[in-house]
Motif scaffolding. Structure first.
Motif, PDB file in Angstrom:
ATOM      1  N   GLY A  29       0.795  -1.219   0.000  1.00  7.70           N
ATOM      2  CA  GLY A  29       0.000   0.000   0.000  1.00  7.70           C
ATOM      3  C   GLY A  29       0.826   1.267   0.000  1.00  7.70           C
ATOM      4  N   GLY A  30       0.155   2.401   0.113  1.00  7.07           N
ATOM      5  CA  GLY A  30       0.814   3.695   0.212  1.00  7.07           C
ATOM      6  C   GLY A  30       1.577   4.088  -1.033  1.00  7.07           C
ATOM      7  N   ALA A  31       2.589   4.921  -0.825  1.00  4.45           N
ATOM      8  CA  ALA A  31       3.398   5.410  -1.944  1.00  4.45           C
ATOM      9  C   ALA A  31       4.160   4.287  -2.621  1.00  4.45           C
ATOM     10  CB  ALA A  31       4.364   6.490  -1.448  1.00  4.45           C
ATOM     11  N   THR A  32       4.545   3.245  -1.871  1.00  5.77           N
ATOM     12  CA  THR A  32       5.242   2.108  -2.473  1.00  5.77           C
ATOM     13  C   THR A  32       4.381   1.453  -3.543  1.00  5.77           C
ATOM     14  OG1 THR A  32       6.480   1.672  -0.440  1.00  5.77           O
ATOM     15  CG2 THR A  32       6.304  -0.134  -2.021  1.00  5.77           C
ATOM     16  N   ALA A  33       3.115   1.225  -3.223  1.00  5.37           N
ATOM     17  CA  ALA A  33       2.203   0.598  -4.196  1.00  5.37           C
ATOM     18  C   ALA A  33       2.008   1.490  -5.407  1.00  5.37           C
ATOM     19  CB  ALA A  33       0.860   0.296  -3.529  1.00  5.37           C
ATOM     20  N   GLU A  34       1.853   2.785  -5.176  1.00  7.57           N
ATOM     21  CA  GLU A  34       1.579   3.700  -6.292  1.00  7.57           C
ATOM     22  C   GLU A  34       2.767   3.780  -7.257  1.00  7.57           C
ATOM     23  OE1 GLU A  34       0.392   8.392  -7.109  1.00  7.57           O
ATOM     24  OE2 GLU A  34       0.513   7.601  -5.073  1.00  7.57           O
ATOM     25  N   ILE A  35       3.964   3.973  -6.718  1.00  3.37           N
ATOM     26  CA  ILE A  35       5.139   4.160  -7.581  1.00  3.37           C
ATOM     27  C   ILE A  35       5.561   2.833  -8.216  1.00  3.37           C
ATOM     28  CG2 ILE A  35       7.542   4.910  -7.636  1.00  3.37           C
ATOM     29  CD1 ILE A  35       6.881   6.741  -5.258  1.00  3.37           C
ATOM     30  N   MET A  36       5.561   1.761  -7.443  1.00  3.51           N
ATOM     31  CA  MET A  36       5.966   0.474  -7.999  1.00  3.51           C
ATOM     32  C   MET A  36       4.970  -0.025  -9.030  1.00  3.51           C
ATOM     33  SD  MET A  36       8.888  -0.504  -7.009  1.00  3.51           S
ATOM     34  CE  MET A  36       8.746  -2.135  -7.730  1.00  3.51           C
ATOM     35  N   SER A  37       3.702   0.304  -8.881  1.00  5.89           N
ATOM     36  CA  SER A  37       2.715  -0.079  -9.889  1.00  5.89           C
ATOM     37  C   SER A  37       3.068   0.522 -11.235  1.00  5.89           C
ATOM     38  CB  SER A  37       1.313   0.365  -9.460  1.00  5.89           C
ATOM     39  OG  SER A  37       0.896  -0.327  -8.309  1.00  5.89           O
ATOM     40  N   ASP A  38       3.473   1.775 -11.225  1.00  5.41           N
ATOM     41  CA  ASP A  38       3.852   2.436 -12.474  1.00  5.41           C
ATOM     42  C   ASP A  38       5.106   1.817 -13.070  1.00  5.41           C
ATOM     43  OD1 ASP A  38       3.700   4.802 -14.397  1.00  5.41           O
ATOM     44  OD2 ASP A  38       5.672   5.123 -13.515  1.00  5.41           O
ATOM     45  N   LEU A  39       6.114   1.543 -12.239  1.00  6.93           N
ATOM     46  CA  LEU A  39       7.370   0.989 -12.741  1.00  6.93           C
ATOM     47  C   LEU A  39       7.192  -0.434 -13.252  1.00  6.93           C
ATOM     48  CD1 LEU A  39       9.840   2.277  -9.969  1.00  6.93           C
ATOM     49  CD2 LEU A  39       9.442   3.239 -12.241  1.00  6.93           C
ATOM     50  N   LEU A  40       6.442  -1.250 -12.508  1.00  7.62           N
ATOM     51  CA  LEU A  40       6.237  -2.626 -12.944  1.00  7.62           C
ATOM     52  C   LEU A  40       5.312  -2.707 -14.152  1.00  7.62           C
ATOM     53  CD1 LEU A  40       5.888  -4.428  -9.488  1.00  7.62           C
ATOM     54  CD2 LEU A  40       7.845  -4.465 -11.038  1.00  7.62           C
ATOM     55  N   ALA A  41       4.346  -1.791 -14.243  1.00 12.90           N
ATOM     56  CA  ALA A  41       3.475  -1.767 -15.421  1.00 12.90           C
ATOM     57  C   ALA A  41       4.266  -1.432 -16.667  1.00 12.90           C
ATOM     58  CB  ALA A  41       2.348  -0.750 -15.212  1.00 12.90           C
ATOM     59  N   PHE A  42       5.193  -0.495 -16.549  1.00 16.49           N
ATOM     60  CA  PHE A  42       6.042  -0.159 -17.689  1.00 16.49           C
ATOM     61  C   PHE A  42       6.884  -1.362 -18.105  1.00 16.49           C
ATOM     62  CE2 PHE A  42      10.062   1.391 -19.456  1.00 16.49           C
ATOM     63  CZ  PHE A  42       9.602   2.165 -20.498  1.00 16.49           C
ATOM     64  N   GLU A  43       7.432  -2.075 -17.121  1.00 14.15           N
ATOM     65  CA  GLU A  43       8.222  -3.265 -17.425  1.00 14.15           C
ATOM     66  C   GLU A  43       7.367  -4.329 -18.117  1.00 14.15           C
ATOM     67  OE1 GLU A  43      11.454  -5.905 -17.578  1.00 14.15           O
ATOM     68  OE2 GLU A  43      11.367  -3.748 -17.196  1.00 14.15           O
ATOM     69  N   ALA A  44       6.131  -4.532 -17.640  1.00 11.80           N
ATOM     70  CA  ALA A  44       5.240  -5.521 -18.250  1.00 11.80           C
ATOM     71  C   ALA A  44       4.899  -5.146 -19.690  1.00 11.80           C
ATOM     72  CB  ALA A  44       3.970  -5.662 -17.414  1.00 11.80           C
ATOM     73  N   ASP A  45       4.622  -3.873 -19.933  1.00  7.01           N
ATOM     74  CA  ASP A  45       4.296  -3.422 -21.290  1.00  7.01           C
ATOM     75  C   ASP A  45       5.503  -3.542 -22.214  1.00  7.01           C
ATOM     76  OD1 ASP A  45       1.763  -2.882 -20.423  1.00  7.01           O
ATOM     77  OD2 ASP A  45       2.080  -0.732 -20.176  1.00  7.01           O
ATOM     78  N   ARG A  46       6.677  -3.213 -21.718  1.00  7.36           N
ATOM     79  CA  ARG A  46       7.884  -3.336 -22.537  1.00  7.36           C
ATOM     80  C   ARG A  46       8.140  -4.790 -22.908  1.00  7.36           C
ATOM     81  NH1 ARG A  46      13.564  -1.198 -20.278  1.00  7.36           N
ATOM     82  NH2 ARG A  46      13.022  -2.670 -18.622  1.00  7.36           N
TER      83      ARG A  46
END
Length: 426
Positions: free
Chosen positions: A248-265
């Protein structure tokens, strides 16, 4: 009078309940950076969103300070400009002696080799990681361990592929990444198929849960090994994503963006690499991760992007939920231009493909790396979260790739090509 006295405690109780009830509702609407909307379901651990500063420094403050200090030691544009002017590998060593890599290279004799420079720079990253892991407590220690699972997958694929081509096992072990080593990795050479690979070697490793989707009796060949790699990465990224959501918190928000980018790439790379092969469209779909921007229904994304009403977004989220619209388009692509057309519908990826000419895919990796570096650097703009550890490891890894490319160009007298693959971090 008696009736009024009885009513007063009831009214006070209701007044006390309403603030708590309102606070509970406020945490039901958590912004989901993957779908660019609001998630109506309450996440585990999200109740402390925005209040990490109250308790984060009790266990994580020291290590966050350490990793931010390491980040300040990354090479700058001025350092890269000096390195690009070097004539020999010894000149590179001299310039690096003034950086944090100096103690790791100072005792290396001449003549130097590119592998020596990369090995010593990687050793610095490993030492920093081990120091942080030793000092970490839960859940940060588990988060740091998740970072190494990707290296483990790469090492497994390296050993199995090398054995298939009759390479010496000891030579392969020397090429493995130190962060992805485990006790039984040398015995990977005895496996003849994925079922034996799991039963004999990987059942006692952290990768064991990720093998549930790729345990077959088919013999290991180049195609099956590549499918195994991408299947393991898919399961790993989804597991890591779910773990970050629980934090949760900022960890979930920022890591969601970074991992989503990795998944899309990875989805884009799988599509491009499978063009012209025997991999079917259904096989491609199975290798795409079940999250990321490409996993969101496209019209839903645009509505959420331009309309800010929480009630409307909540209703749309319930009606449409998520649909892998981008994955469906990628699965049917037959050339790089069709991939480009599918990706340009998503604004965050328009700038990446705008750098490429039509029919060109050679510079796509660099464009993705540049975008990733921007996102990783933005992770340091917030405090009290674990994403800085992931961001630092990736930035240092990119720096090592830069040094390897520069060293190879200098060693092969190809200095005119140095800027082709160097990604500046600052």
């Amino acid at each position: 009078m008696d009736a009024e006295r009885k009513a007063r405690p009831q009214q006070a109780a209701r007044l006390e309940e309403e603030p708590r009830r309102g606070a509970r509702l406020s945490f039901h609407l958590v912004r989901d950076p993957i779908s660019c909307g609001w998630n109506s379901s309450r996440r585990e651990g999200s109740a402390m969103y925005g209040f990490e500063a109250l308790t984060f420094n009790v266990h994580g403050g020291y290590l966050e300070a350490i990793v931010r200090g390491h980040r300040s030691g990354l090479l700058t544009a001025a350092d890269y400009n000096n390195l690009c002017q070097c004539e020999t590998l010894d000149d590179i060593k001299m310039h690096l002696s003034a950086t944090e890599y100096g103690p790791y290279l100072q005792n290396e004799p001449s003549p130097l080799h590119t592998t020596t420079i990369v090995e010593k720079c990687t050793l610095k990253l490993v030492d920093e990681y081990k120091h942080m892991l030793c000092q970490a407590t839960e859940p940060l220690s588990t988060f740091l361990e998740y970072i190494t699972y990707g290296y483990m997958i790469d090492n497994v694929v390296l050993i199995v592929t090398g054995t298939l081509h009759e390479r010496d096992v000891q030579e392969l072990l020397e090429k493995c990444h130190p962060l992805g080593m485990f006790d039984s990795i040398a015995t990977l050479a005895v496996a003849q198929n994925m079922r034996e690979l799991y039963r004999l070697v990987l059942v006692d490793t952290p990768l064991a849960p990720y093998f549930s989707e790729c345990i077959t009796s088919e013999d290991l060949d180049d195609m099956n090994i590549e499918i195994m790699r991408n299947t393991l990465y898919k399961a790993y990224l989804e597991d890591f994503y779910n773990f970050c959501q629980k934090l949760g918190g900022a960890t979930a928000e920022i890591m969601s963006d970074l991992l989503a980018f990795e998944a899309d790439r990875r989805a884009v790379n799988i599509t491009i690499n499978s063009i012209g092969t025997e991999l079917t469209r259904d096989d491609r779909r199975k290798l795409y991760s079940n999250f990321g921007l490409l996993y969101v229904f496209s019209s839903f994304y645009h509505i959420v992007r331009f309309i800010g009403g929480c009630l409307l977004i909540l209703q749309i989220n319930i009606l449409f939920h998520r649909y892998p619209y981008g994955h469906e388009e990628l699965a049917v692509c037959e050339d790089i231009d069709q991939v480009r057309g599918a990706m340009e519908k998503y604004p965050p990826y328009q700038s990446i493909f705008a750098k490429l000419s039509y029919g060109e895919s050679q510079m796509l990796d660099k464009a993705f790396y540049e975008e990733e570096v921007k996102r990783l650097c933005l992770a340091f703009e917030q405090q009290f979260h674990y994403a800085v550890f992931f961001a630092y490891m990736r930035l240092r890894e990119q720096e090592i790739r830069n040094l390897m490319w520069i060293s190879e160009c200098v060693a092969q007298n190809q200095k005119s090509r140095i800027h082709d693959s160097v990604v500046f971090i600052f």
